[in-house]
Design a protein around this motif. Structure first.
Motif, PDB file in Angstrom:
ATOM      1  N   ARG A  53     -23.764  20.372 -29.226  1.00  0.00           N
ATOM      2  CA  ARG A  53     -22.682  19.617 -29.415  1.00  0.00           C
ATOM      3  C   ARG A  53     -21.522  19.896 -30.568  1.00  0.00           C
ATOM      4  O   ARG A  53     -21.808  20.049 -31.811  1.00  0.00           O
ATOM      5  CB  ARG A  53     -23.538  18.029 -30.073  1.00  0.00           C
ATOM      6  CG  ARG A  53     -22.634  16.845 -30.285  1.00  0.00           C
ATOM      7  CD  ARG A  53     -23.319  15.530 -30.681  1.00  0.00           C
ATOM      8  NE  ARG A  53     -22.294  14.648 -30.417  1.00  0.00           N
ATOM      9  CZ  ARG A  53     -22.750  13.363 -30.647  1.00  0.00           C
ATOM     10  NH1 ARG A  53     -24.133  12.980 -30.790  1.00  0.00           N
ATOM     11  NH2 ARG A  53     -21.964  12.326 -30.848  1.00  0.00           N
TER      12      ARG A  53
ATOM     13  N   HIS B 237     -16.890  16.223 -29.580  1.00  0.00           N
ATOM     14  CA  HIS B 237     -17.328  15.826 -28.532  1.00  0.00           C
ATOM     15  C   HIS B 237     -18.287  14.452 -28.876  1.00  0.00           C
ATOM     16  O   HIS B 237     -19.041  14.628 -29.823  1.00  0.00           O
ATOM     17  CB  HIS B 237     -18.262  16.634 -27.600  1.00  0.00           C
ATOM     18  CG  HIS B 237     -17.090  17.710 -27.075  1.00  0.00           C
ATOM     19  ND1 HIS B 237     -17.674  18.812 -26.276  1.00  0.00           N
ATOM     20  CD2 HIS B 237     -15.883  18.093 -27.130  1.00  0.00           C
ATOM     21  CE1 HIS B 237     -16.734  19.587 -25.909  1.00  0.00           C
ATOM     22  NE2 HIS B 237     -15.548  19.048 -26.315  1.00  0.00           N
TER      23      HIS B 237
ATOM     24  N   VAL C  58     -20.687  13.598 -27.133  1.00  0.00           N
ATOM     25  CA  VAL C  58     -22.325  13.669 -26.511  1.00  0.00           C
ATOM     26  C   VAL C  58     -22.375  15.171 -26.406  1.00  0.00           C
ATOM     27  O   VAL C  58     -21.575  16.001 -26.464  1.00  0.00           O
ATOM     28  CB  VAL C  58     -22.408  12.878 -25.245  1.00  0.00           C
ATOM     29  CG1 VAL C  58     -22.292  11.538 -25.430  1.00  0.00           C
ATOM     30  CG2 VAL C  58     -21.581  13.530 -24.187  1.00  0.00           C
ATOM     31  N   PRO C  59     -23.693  15.781 -26.435  1.00  0.00           N
ATOM     32  CA  PRO C  59     -24.034  17.121 -26.410  1.00  0.00           C
ATOM     33  C   PRO C  59     -23.700  17.518 -24.959  1.00  0.00           C
ATOM     34  O   PRO C  59     -23.739  16.841 -24.090  1.00  0.00           O
ATOM     35  CB  PRO C  59     -25.244  17.289 -26.739  1.00  0.00           C
ATOM     36  CG  PRO C  59     -25.953  15.859 -26.452  1.00  0.00           C
ATOM     37  CD  PRO C  59     -24.846  14.791 -26.766  1.00  0.00           C
ATOM     38  N   SER C  60     -23.893  19.068 -24.931  1.00  0.00           N
ATOM     39  CA  SER C  60     -23.746  19.331 -23.530  1.00  0.00           C
ATOM     40  C   SER C  60     -24.725  20.514 -23.382  1.00  0.00           C
ATOM     41  O   SER C  60     -25.340  21.215 -24.085  1.00  0.00           O
ATOM     42  CB  SER C  60     -22.457  20.059 -23.137  1.00  0.00           C
ATOM     43  OG  SER C  60     -22.267  21.128 -24.041  1.00  0.00           O
TER      44      SER C  60
ATOM     45  N   ASN D  90     -23.409  11.781 -14.336  1.00  0.00           N
ATOM     46  CA  ASN D  90     -22.724  12.620 -15.669  1.00  0.00           C
ATOM     47  C   ASN D  90     -21.914  13.547 -15.172  1.00  0.00           C
ATOM     48  O   ASN D  90     -21.820  14.029 -14.096  1.00  0.00           O
ATOM     49  CB  ASN D  90     -23.964  13.047 -16.427  1.00  0.00           C
ATOM     50  CG  ASN D  90     -24.854  12.134 -17.199  1.00  0.00           C
ATOM     51  OD1 ASN D  90     -25.739  11.729 -16.390  1.00  0.00           O
ATOM     52  ND2 ASN D  90     -24.468  11.732 -18.360  1.00  0.00           N
ATOM     53  N   SER D  91     -21.092  13.954 -15.996  1.00  0.00           N
ATOM     54  CA  SER D  91     -19.950  14.984 -15.698  1.00  0.00           C
ATOM     55  C   SER D  91     -20.380  16.393 -15.941  1.00  0.00           C
ATOM     56  O   SER D  91     -21.270  16.977 -16.791  1.00  0.00           O
ATOM     57  CB  SER D  91     -18.715  14.836 -16.838  1.00  0.00           C
ATOM     58  OG  SER D  91     -17.750  15.846 -16.804  1.00  0.00           O
TER      59      SER D  91
ATOM     60  N   LYS E 289     -21.858  23.632 -17.023  1.00  0.00           N
ATOM     61  CA  LYS E 289     -22.114  22.576 -18.163  1.00  0.00           C
ATOM     62  C   LYS E 289     -22.272  21.040 -17.626  1.00  0.00           C
ATOM     63  O   LYS E 289     -21.597  20.653 -16.550  1.00  0.00           O
ATOM     64  CB  LYS E 289     -20.794  22.398 -19.141  1.00  0.00           C
ATOM     65  CG  LYS E 289     -20.754  23.950 -19.691  1.00  0.00           C
ATOM     66  CD  LYS E 289     -19.472  23.925 -20.656  1.00  0.00           C
ATOM     67  CE  LYS E 289     -19.913  23.057 -21.862  1.00  0.00           C
ATOM     68  NZ  LYS E 289     -18.641  23.100 -22.799  1.00  0.00           N
TER      69      LYS E 289
ATOM     70  N   TYR F 162     -22.638  16.912 -19.493  1.00  0.00           N
ATOM     71  CA  TYR F 162     -22.682  16.281 -20.670  1.00  0.00           C
ATOM     72  C   TYR F 162     -23.805  15.012 -20.580  1.00  0.00           C
ATOM     73  O   TYR F 162     -23.552  14.293 -19.735  1.00  0.00           O
ATOM     74  CB  TYR F 162     -21.135  15.690 -21.080  1.00  0.00           C
ATOM     75  CG  TYR F 162     -20.436  17.048 -21.232  1.00  0.00           C
ATOM     76  CD1 TYR F 162     -19.853  17.481 -22.614  1.00  0.00           C
ATOM     77  CD2 TYR F 162     -19.618  17.945 -20.312  1.00  0.00           C
ATOM     78  CE1 TYR F 162     -19.089  18.583 -22.897  1.00  0.00           C
ATOM     79  CE2 TYR F 162     -18.865  18.742 -20.509  1.00  0.00           C
ATOM     80  CZ  TYR F 162     -18.526  19.149 -21.774  1.00  0.00           C
ATOM     81  OH  TYR F 162     -17.740  20.174 -22.154  1.00  0.00           O
ATOM     82  N   SER F 163     -24.357  14.738 -21.530  1.00  0.00           N
ATOM     83  CA  SER F 163     -25.248  13.808 -21.631  1.00  0.00           C
ATOM     84  C   SER F 163     -25.985  13.467 -22.968  1.00  0.00           C
ATOM     85  O   SER F 163     -26.315  14.467 -23.613  1.00  0.00           O
ATOM     86  CB  SER F 163     -26.297  13.827 -20.644  1.00  0.00           C
ATOM     87  OG  SER F 163     -27.272  12.564 -20.722  1.00  0.00           O
ATOM     88  N   LYS F 164     -25.805  12.285 -23.510  1.00  0.00           N
ATOM     89  CA  LYS F 164     -26.496  11.860 -24.690  1.00  0.00           C
ATOM     90  C   LYS F 164     -27.837  12.032 -24.599  1.00  0.00           C
ATOM     91  O   LYS F 164     -28.583  12.083 -25.604  1.00  0.00           O
ATOM     92  CB  LYS F 164     -26.138  10.710 -25.338  1.00  0.00           C
ATOM     93  CG  LYS F 164     -26.630   9.377 -24.459  1.00  0.00           C
ATOM     94  CD  LYS F 164     -26.242   8.044 -25.145  1.00  0.00           C
ATOM     95  CE  LYS F 164     -27.091   7.029 -24.535  1.00  0.00           C
ATOM     96  NZ  LYS F 164     -26.482   5.761 -24.845  1.00  0.00           N
TER      97      LYS F 164
END
Length: 262
Positions: free
Chosen positions: A86, A90, A92-94, A121-122, A135, A137-139
């Motif tokens: 993280r 940003h 949220v972490p990736s 998610n992206s 990658k 990204y999601s919390k």
């Protein structure tokens, strides 16, 4: 700068909630349009109704259904070539999986697994020299991959939680495939023999998996045992250990479910 008392703001919010446009409220109350827009935004945020709010449910925390086969594969890729980070800028972490450019099919499979496990998610690819970082990204990444922690994986214990173990138990081939795709390979060895006075060349395929974490190696061999694949350790060193699959029947079984990288 002009200030507006609480009563005016409450009137504006009430009219906005009733369906009035920003412009109509601004004219009626003699308040700048930008101020009305800010009040609308703050009111929506307070009620957790901001447009574009992105808070997809987590399979582990919220019970959302997840494609377990895709997760088993992605979990193995994470254990081999992935890490969670993280950055300060940003929200949220990736999760980042490093994929060699020599294996474009593997890279596609990695991205497909990410999009399947995290459909809301992206996901992106970041070009690096000789490779791409795939990658997502999601919390909820620490929830989905509780093996995440400070330091290198081989310097800390790696153990699956019960719900993860259940998924790997039900989808061992996807797990094996992900580990081979990350830290393994299929090669063709050869030798020569004299048969009937003639020197002949013989080729035979083998699978290798090398890792510096004894815990990850054990997860790999446990999955091989579950699928009936015979294996053995071929090299012991302070840096890494290698597991070999060389018996013809076991190689044929691996070829049926894994095959070479592509």
């Amino acid at each position: 700068m002009r200030f507006h008392d609480t009563h005016v703001r409450q009137q504006a919010v009430a009219r906005l909630r009733a369906g009035a446009s920003n412009a109509d409220v601004a004219r009626a109350l003699d308040v700048p349009l930008g101020t009305i827009g800010h009040w609308r935004h703050m009111d929506r945020a307070k009620r957790r109704e901001c447009p574009g709010r992105h808070d997809p449910p987590c399979p582990h925390c919220d019970g959302r259904e997840v494609d377990e086969a895709a997760y088993s594969y992605l979990l193995a890729l994470y254990l081999g070539d992935g890490h969670i980070i993280r950055y300060s800028g940003h929200r949220v972490p990736s999760l980042m999986i490093t994929c060699d450019d020599n294996w474009p099919g593997l890279m596609d499979d990695c991205e497909t697994a990410m999009r399947t496990v995290f459909p809301d998610n992206s996901v992106c690819r970041v070009r690096k020299q000789g490779c791409h970082n795939v990658k997502v990204y999601s919390k909820h990444l620490p929830c989905m991959f509780p093996q995440h922690g400070p330091g290198k994986k081989h310097e800390r214990p790696i153990a699956l939680e019960g719900w993860q173990q259940g998924i790997v138990h039900d989808h061992p081939w996807e797990f094996i495939r992900g580990l081979v795709h990350s830290d393994g390979c299929r090669i063709t060895n050869w030798t020569t023999r004299t048969v009937g006075g003639e020197r002949k060349r013989y080729e035979y395929p083998r699978y290798f998996f090398t890792n510096t974490s004894t815990d990850i190696l054990r997860l790999y061999t446990d999955a091989l045992d579950r699928t009936g694949v015979a294996w053995k350790h071929t090299r012991q060193s302070r840096a890494a250990k290698t597991v070999s699959v060389a018996k013809r029947d076991s190689v044929a079984l691996m070829d049926q479910h894994i095959g070479p990288k592509y």
